[in-house]
Design a protein around this motif. Structure first.
Motif, PDB file in Angstrom:
ATOM      1  N   LEU A   1       0.833  -1.202   0.000  1.00  0.00           N
ATOM      2  CA  LEU A   1       0.000   0.000   0.000  1.00  0.00           C
ATOM      3  C   LEU A   1       0.869   1.253   0.000  1.00  0.00           C
ATOM      4  N   ALA A   2       2.005   1.198   0.694  1.00  0.00           N
ATOM      5  CA  ALA A   2       2.910   2.354   0.717  1.00  0.00           C
ATOM      6  C   ALA A   2       3.472   2.642  -0.677  1.00  0.00           C
ATOM      7  N   GLU A   3       3.847   1.591  -1.394  1.00  0.00           N
ATOM      8  CA  GLU A   3       4.378   1.769  -2.751  1.00  0.00           C
ATOM      9  C   GLU A   3       3.302   2.317  -3.689  1.00  0.00           C
ATOM     10  N   ILE A   4       2.083   1.831  -3.531  1.00  0.00           N
ATOM     11  CA  ILE A   4       0.976   2.319  -4.360  1.00  0.00           C
ATOM     12  C   ILE A   4       0.706   3.792  -4.064  1.00  0.00           C
ATOM     13  N   ALA A   5       0.745   4.150  -2.778  1.00  0.00           N
ATOM     14  CA  ALA A   5       0.539   5.548  -2.391  1.00  0.00           C
ATOM     15  C   ALA A   5       1.585   6.449  -3.036  1.00  0.00           C
ATOM     16  N   ALA A   6       2.844   5.990  -3.041  1.00  0.00           N
ATOM     17  CA  ALA A   6       3.916   6.774  -3.664  1.00  0.00           C
ATOM     18  C   ALA A   6       3.695   6.910  -5.164  1.00  0.00           C
ATOM     19  N   ASP A   7       3.272   5.821  -5.809  1.00  0.00           N
ATOM     20  CA  ASP A   7       3.008   5.863  -7.256  1.00  0.00           C
ATOM     21  C   ASP A   7       1.905   6.853  -7.598  1.00  0.00           C
ATOM     22  N   LEU A   8       0.874   6.890  -6.770  1.00  0.00           N
ATOM     23  CA  LEU A   8      -0.294   7.740  -7.046  1.00  0.00           C
ATOM     24  C   LEU A   8      -0.134   9.157  -6.510  1.00  0.00           C
ATOM     25  N   GLY A   9       0.896   9.373  -5.691  1.00  0.00           N
ATOM     26  CA  GLY A   9       1.113  10.699  -5.129  1.00  0.00           C
ATOM     27  C   GLY A   9       0.099  11.072  -4.065  1.00  0.00           C
ATOM     28  N   VAL A  10      -0.358  10.069  -3.309  1.00  0.00           N
ATOM     29  CA  VAL A  10      -1.316  10.316  -2.226  1.00  0.00           C
ATOM     30  C   VAL A  10      -0.755   9.704  -0.950  1.00  0.00           C
ATOM     31  N   THR A  11      -1.470   9.906   0.166  1.00  0.00           N
ATOM     32  CA  THR A  11      -0.991   9.400   1.443  1.00  0.00           C
ATOM     33  C   THR A  11      -1.298   7.909   1.596  1.00  0.00           C
ATOM     34  N   TYR A  12      -0.552   7.290   2.501  1.00  0.00           N
ATOM     35  CA  TYR A  12      -0.804   5.874   2.805  1.00  0.00           C
ATOM     36  C   TYR A  12      -2.232   5.698   3.310  1.00  0.00           C
ATOM     37  N   LYS A  13      -2.700   6.633   4.155  1.00  0.00           N
ATOM     38  CA  LYS A  13      -4.045   6.530   4.722  1.00  0.00           C
ATOM     39  C   LYS A  13      -5.109   6.547   3.632  1.00  0.00           C
ATOM     40  N   THR A  14      -4.895   7.376   2.601  1.00  0.00           N
ATOM     41  CA  THR A  14      -5.854   7.448   1.490  1.00  0.00           C
ATOM     42  C   THR A  14      -5.963   6.094   0.785  1.00  0.00           C
ATOM     43  N   VAL A  15      -4.812   5.469   0.537  1.00  0.00           N
ATOM     44  CA  VAL A  15      -4.820   4.172  -0.140  1.00  0.00           C
ATOM     45  C   VAL A  15      -5.404   3.087   0.760  1.00  0.00           C
ATOM     46  N   ALA A  16      -5.074   3.129   2.051  1.00  0.00           N
ATOM     47  CA  ALA A  16      -5.596   2.138   2.980  1.00  0.00           C
ATOM     48  C   ALA A  16      -7.121   2.232   3.067  1.00  0.00           C
ATOM     49  N   ASN A  17      -7.637   3.465   3.124  1.00  0.00           N
ATOM     50  CA  ASN A  17      -9.091   3.655   3.165  1.00  0.00           C
ATOM     51  C   ASN A  17      -9.739   3.153   1.874  1.00  0.00           C
ATOM     52  N   ALA A  18      -9.095   3.435   0.742  1.00  0.00           N
ATOM     53  CA  ALA A  18      -9.638   2.998  -0.545  1.00  0.00           C
ATOM     54  C   ALA A  18      -9.633   1.470  -0.644  1.00  0.00           C
ATOM     55  N   ALA A  19      -8.592   0.838  -0.076  1.00  0.00           N
ATOM     56  CA  ALA A  19      -8.534  -0.630  -0.083  1.00  0.00           C
ATOM     57  C   ALA A  19      -9.682  -1.215   0.728  1.00  0.00           C
ATOM     58  N   GLY A  20     -10.032  -0.530   1.823  1.00  0.00           N
ATOM     59  CA  GLY A  20     -11.176  -0.973   2.615  1.00  0.00           C
ATOM     60  C   GLY A  20     -12.473  -0.886   1.835  1.00  0.00           C
ATOM     61  N   LEU A  21     -12.625   0.195   1.075  1.00  0.00           N
ATOM     62  CA  LEU A  21     -13.821   0.350   0.238  1.00  0.00           C
ATOM     63  C   LEU A  21     -13.840  -0.680  -0.885  1.00  0.00           C
ATOM     64  N   LEU A  22     -12.656  -1.009  -1.399  1.00  0.00           N
ATOM     65  CA  LEU A  22     -12.566  -2.031  -2.444  1.00  0.00           C
ATOM     66  C   LEU A  22     -13.116  -3.364  -1.944  1.00  0.00           C
ATOM     67  N   LYS A  23     -12.729  -3.736  -0.748  1.00  0.00           N
ATOM     68  CA  LYS A  23     -13.227  -4.996  -0.175  1.00  0.00           C
ATOM     69  C   LYS A  23     -14.742  -4.989  -0.077  1.00  0.00           C
ATOM     70  N   SER A  24     -15.276  -3.849   0.331  1.00  0.00           N
ATOM     71  CA  SER A  24     -16.733  -3.741   0.465  1.00  0.00           C
ATOM     72  C   SER A  24     -17.423  -3.843  -0.893  1.00  0.00           C
TER      73      SER A  24
END
Length: 210
Positions: free
Chosen positions: A167-190
């Motif tokens: 998730l940290a690597e993805i956040a760096a690729d997208l230029g967003v925070t780790y928290k943003t990606v972690a929250n989005a991953a939670g929504l993905l599961k849902s």
């Protein structure tokens, strides 16, 4: 079909380049240029303005898919044919979406390259046998619930997980925070009705290799 067809082969493996060179030499009207790096491909594309560009996806200095917008911007008439080891439906779909006119895998009959060039020059889209079979199988499979509802960022995160990134690597690729990606991953599961993070990663990897 023009008297002389200018072709640029972008491939970093010398043996594969040599094989393509011998194959293309069967056509006397082919004017062949070669590049083994993305940067060299960009320069030759601007200088020689090929009619056909045979493009490997895995290059030492980048991904061939990422080069495609610039290649087309520098030489709008160019027709790009992907020449890759991989023929999974995900890569093929992304290549076609970026404007590729053909897709041949290195497992196809070598003559498929010549057929692809002929078809693409005639204005058609050509898919090698391996690719066509992969796409046909994908179309027969039911779509995962919620997949069509994903936004572009969510799809990018799913792609990153499928590539084995954290998730940290993805956040760096997208230029967003780790928290943003972690929250989005939670929504993905849902949205995808997936219960655990491990199951989400497994789904992402299987989706990339489908």
């Amino acid at each position: 079909m023009p008297e002389t067809t200018r072709i640029l082969l972008v491939e970093d493996h010398p043996l594969i380049r040599a094989g393509c060179r011998r194959l293309l030499a069967q056509r006397r009207n082919f004017d062949l240029q070669e590049a083994d790096r993305g940067l060299a491909a960009l320069e030759l594309n601007k200088r020689h303005r090929p009619d056909i560009l045979l493009l490997d996806l895995d290059l030492p200095d980048g991904n061939g898919l990422d080069l495609m917008p610039q290649l087309v911007a520098d030489n709008a008439p160019v027709r790009i044919i992907i020449l890759s080891m991989y023929g999974d439906s995900g890569r093929v779909s992304r290549a076609l979406a970026k404007g590729a006119k053909g897709y041949v895998t290195k497992n196809d009959d070598p003559a498929a390259i010549l057929t692809a060039i002929d078809k693409v020059l005639e204005g058609e889209v050509y898919l090698g046998q391996t690719v066509a079979q992969a796409l046909a199988l994908t179309q027969l499979q039911p779509e995962t619930p919620g997949l069509a509802e994903l936004g572009e960022r969510e799809k990018a995160i799913l792609d990153g997980l499928g590539d084995g990134k954290s998730l940290a690597e993805i956040a760096a690729d997208l230029g967003v925070t780790y928290k943003t990606v972690a929250n989005a991953a939670g929504l993905l599961k849902s949205k995808l009705r997936i219960r655990t993070s491990a199951a989400l990663v497994k789904f992402a990897v299987e989706r990339k290799s489908a």
